[in-house]
Structure formats: structure tokens, C-alpha cells
Write a protein that holds these residues in place. Sequence first.
Motif, mmCIF file in Angstrom:
data_model
loop_
_atom_site.group_PDB
_atom_site.id
_atom_site.type_symbol
_atom_site.label_atom_id
_atom_site.label_comp_id
_atom_site.label_asym_id
_atom_site.label_seq_id
_atom_site.Cartn_x
_atom_site.Cartn_y
_atom_site.Cartn_z
ATOM 1 N N UNK A 29 14.772 9.972 -16.676
ATOM 2 C CA UNK A 29 16.145 10.359 -16.327
ATOM 3 C C UNK A 29 17.134 9.215 -16.496
ATOM 4 N N UNK A 30 16.609 8.036 -16.834
ATOM 5 C CA UNK A 30 17.485 6.897 -17.076
ATOM 6 C C UNK A 30 17.823 6.083 -15.843
ATOM 7 N N UNK A 31 17.103 6.272 -14.752
ATOM 8 C CA UNK A 31 17.371 5.504 -13.540
ATOM 9 C C UNK A 31 16.906 4.067 -13.727
ATOM 10 N N UNK A 32 17.681 3.135 -13.184
ATOM 11 C CA UNK A 32 17.292 1.732 -13.242
ATOM 12 C C UNK A 32 16.146 1.466 -12.268
ATOM 13 N N UNK A 33 15.555 0.267 -12.372
ATOM 14 C CA UNK A 33 14.443 -0.080 -11.485
ATOM 15 C C UNK A 33 14.869 -0.027 -10.020
ATOM 16 N N UNK A 34 16.075 -0.552 -9.743
ATOM 17 C CA UNK A 34 16.576 -0.535 -8.367
ATOM 18 C C UNK A 34 16.825 0.893 -7.894
ATOM 19 N N UNK A 35 17.384 1.718 -8.763
ATOM 20 C CA UNK A 35 17.636 3.114 -8.386
ATOM 21 C C UNK A 35 16.336 3.872 -8.168
ATOM 22 N N UNK A 36 15.335 3.617 -8.998
ATOM 23 C CA UNK A 36 14.033 4.282 -8.807
ATOM 24 C C UNK A 36 13.437 3.924 -7.451
ATOM 25 N N UNK A 37 13.553 2.637 -7.098
ATOM 26 C CA UNK A 37 12.982 2.210 -5.819
ATOM 27 C C UNK A 37 13.748 2.823 -4.655
ATOM 28 N N UNK A 38 15.082 2.826 -4.748
ATOM 29 C CA UNK A 38 15.902 3.294 -3.633
ATOM 30 C C UNK A 38 15.884 4.803 -3.476
ATOM 31 N N UNK A 39 15.858 5.525 -4.577
ATOM 32 C CA UNK A 39 15.988 6.980 -4.515
ATOM 33 C C UNK A 39 14.668 7.738 -4.588
ATOM 34 N N UNK A 40 13.672 7.162 -5.231
ATOM 35 C CA UNK A 40 12.417 7.883 -5.457
ATOM 36 C C UNK A 40 11.250 7.279 -4.679
ATOM 37 N N UNK A 41 11.035 5.987 -4.873
ATOM 38 C CA UNK A 41 9.821 5.364 -4.346
ATOM 39 C C UNK A 41 9.889 5.179 -2.832
ATOM 40 N N UNK A 42 10.910 4.480 -2.350
ATOM 41 C CA UNK A 42 10.932 4.114 -0.936
ATOM 42 C C UNK A 42 11.003 5.324 0.001
ATOM 43 N N UNK A 46 0.829 -1.208 0.000
ATOM 44 C CA UNK A 46 0.000 0.000 0.000
ATOM 45 C C UNK A 46 0.866 1.263 0.000
ATOM 46 N N UNK A 47 1.943 1.251 0.764
ATOM 47 C CA UNK A 47 2.819 2.416 0.815
ATOM 48 C C UNK A 47 3.516 2.683 -0.500
ATOM 49 N N UNK A 48 3.999 1.623 -1.129
ATOM 50 C CA UNK A 48 4.692 1.787 -2.413
ATOM 51 C C UNK A 48 3.739 2.263 -3.490
ATOM 52 N N UNK A 49 2.527 1.721 -3.502
ATOM 53 C CA UNK A 49 1.547 2.108 -4.512
ATOM 54 C C UNK A 49 0.997 3.514 -4.291
ATOM 55 N N UNK A 50 1.244 4.097 -3.106
ATOM 56 C CA UNK A 50 0.756 5.457 -2.839
ATOM 57 C C UNK A 50 1.620 6.526 -3.509
ATOM 58 N N UNK A 51 2.819 6.135 -3.961
ATOM 59 C CA UNK A 51 3.703 7.098 -4.633
ATOM 60 C C UNK A 51 3.142 7.401 -6.017
ATOM 61 N N UNK A 52 3.093 8.684 -6.376
ATOM 62 C CA UNK A 52 2.526 9.102 -7.655
ATOM 63 C C UNK A 52 3.300 8.497 -8.821
ATOM 64 N N UNK A 53 2.564 8.009 -9.798
ATOM 65 C CA UNK A 53 3.190 7.383 -10.961
ATOM 66 C C UNK A 53 3.975 8.384 -11.794
ATOM 67 N N UNK A 54 3.575 9.645 -11.724
ATOM 68 C CA UNK A 54 4.280 10.669 -12.490
ATOM 69 C C UNK A 54 5.742 10.787 -12.080
ATOM 70 N N UNK A 55 6.021 10.634 -10.790
ATOM 71 C CA UNK A 55 7.392 10.721 -10.326
ATOM 72 C C UNK A 55 8.205 9.515 -10.801
ATOM 73 N N UNK A 56 7.549 8.362 -10.837
ATOM 74 C CA UNK A 56 8.238 7.164 -11.322
ATOM 75 C C UNK A 56 8.547 7.314 -12.808
ATOM 76 N N UNK A 57 7.600 7.855 -13.563
ATOM 77 C CA UNK A 57 7.820 8.071 -14.991
ATOM 78 C C UNK A 57 8.943 9.077 -15.218
ATOM 79 N N UNK A 58 9.003 10.102 -14.380
ATOM 80 C CA UNK A 58 10.079 11.087 -14.498
ATOM 81 C C UNK A 58 11.433 10.450 -14.222
ATOM 82 N N UNK A 59 11.467 9.545 -13.223
ATOM 83 C CA UNK A 59 12.716 8.844 -12.916
ATOM 84 C C UNK A 59 13.146 7.957 -14.078
ATOM 85 N N UNK A 60 12.170 7.332 -14.732
ATOM 86 C CA UNK A 60 12.476 6.523 -15.919
ATOM 87 C C UNK A 60 13.065 7.396 -17.018
#
Length: 268
Positions: free
Chosen positions: A173-186, A157-171
Motif C-alpha cells: 500500500x506504500x506505507x513507510x516503515x514508521x507508518x507500518x509500525x505505528x498503524x499496523x504492527x504496534x 516477541x510481541x512485534x515478531x508475533x505479527x503476521x508477516x503477510x500484513x506487513x507485506x500488505x502494508x508495504x
Amino acid sequence: MRGPSSKPDFPWWLVVAAAIAIAVAVFVATSNLYAQVFATVAKGIGVTIFVTVIAFVLASAIGLGIALMGMSGSRWLRQIARFYVEIIRGVPILVLLFWIAFAGAPAFVAAWNALTAPLQSAGLFGELLVRDVSLLWRAIMALTIGYSAFISEVFRAGIQSVEKGQIEAAKALGLTRAQRFRLIVFPQAIRTILPPLGNDFVALVKDSSLVSVLGVADITQMGKVYAAGSFRFFETYSITAYIYLILTVGLSLALRALERRLRRQHEE
């Protein structure tokens, strides 16, 4: 302009609870009987804390893994995660405790001996016996498995509460899946995760009392042994409840202070 309802209430309940706790502490210190009961029951505090902390850390690690499986791109991983969560949540913790202790542990020992049979024949490993797996660790594993299912839903529930727009922006920027989770999502999800995760931790402190059914020398077990030998049931279980209240209320206050600190940092 802030209305009167937006002003937080003064915690009179805490003042009353603290006054009662201090009065009880003074009474215990001045009463030979209650001091003896407290000294006996308090011997189980270390075991209770050990069981709670180890089970919570393991359950959080497993729960995070299950939550990530449930949100993966693989349909099979999602189905496995959902199966685990629904099955484990449907079993009472006490029943799970008995099953792990008296069915799961022997099955694990049998499987281990079967897998390591060649190494045992070569003299590299000795045969593992059921009695080698202590009741303490059986209890910890049961609590770990039971709470991991609930904690996984908190993480999801906590992870899914993060706005998808920020995840798309991280993508972008070329961040990997692990980097997106560590730096943006978590970092953003933790503010949503922390309150229910803290509630699960406090609940685990209370549910750790169930390990007494296996004879593990926690607070409840020490109280049971003393009450059975002295027939001082009122005094013993009053002290037992008092110790649990000190632990759980103290933890709840600490977690609320941490939540307020994180909220202030976010607002700044």
C-alpha cells in the motif's frame, strides 16, 4: 457447546484476600501500635510509586529502542542490541544498583566535566559534583537499565508475533516503515506485549524495595528505620508486606481488567 472446564472459576481467592485485607485494615485502625507503624511506613509509598513509575517509563522507552535495534537490517545494530540485553540480564539488580550508585555515577560525573570543561572555563557551566547526583536518581537509573533489557525482549516477541503477510500488505500500500509500525504492527503487538509487560511492572514495584540499600526513603527503608528504633520487627515488617501486597495485587487486577477489555475489543 461450551464444556464445564471452559467456564471461568469464581475468584474465591480474591474474596478471601479482600476479606483478610479488610480485617487487617480494621485491626490497624483500632490498634494504636499498628496505626503508628502504618503511618510511619506509609510515608514511603509516594517514593516507591515515583521510583517505580519513572523507572518503568524510561525502561519501556529504552527497551523499545533496543528491541527495534535487534530487528533492524543492520548487523552491527543487532549485535549491539544483543550484547546489551545479554550483559544486563546477566547482572543481578542489586549488584547493578550498587555499581550504578558507586561506580557509574562518579564515572558519569567525570565524563560530563571532561566534555563541558571549555564551557566551565567560560563560566557557562559549573562543575558537577558526585553529590549533585542524588541517590534517588542513581537508584532509578539502575532499575531503568536493569529492566530495559527484560522489557526489550517483551517488545521483540510481541512485534515478531505479527503476521508477516500484513506487513507485506502494508508495504504494497506504500506505507513507510514508521507508518507500518505505528498503524499496523504496534496496535496488534500490544495485545501480546501487555500481559508480560504488566508482569514486569508488578515485579518492578517489588524490586523497587532494593533502593532501600541506598537509604532512599521508600516503604522498605521507612520500615527498616522504624524497626531499628523500636525493635518492633514483627509488627513493622507485617505492615510493610501488607502495603506491598495491596499495591501489587491491586495492580495485577487492574492489568487483568485492561487485558480483558482489549480482548473484547479485538473480538468485536
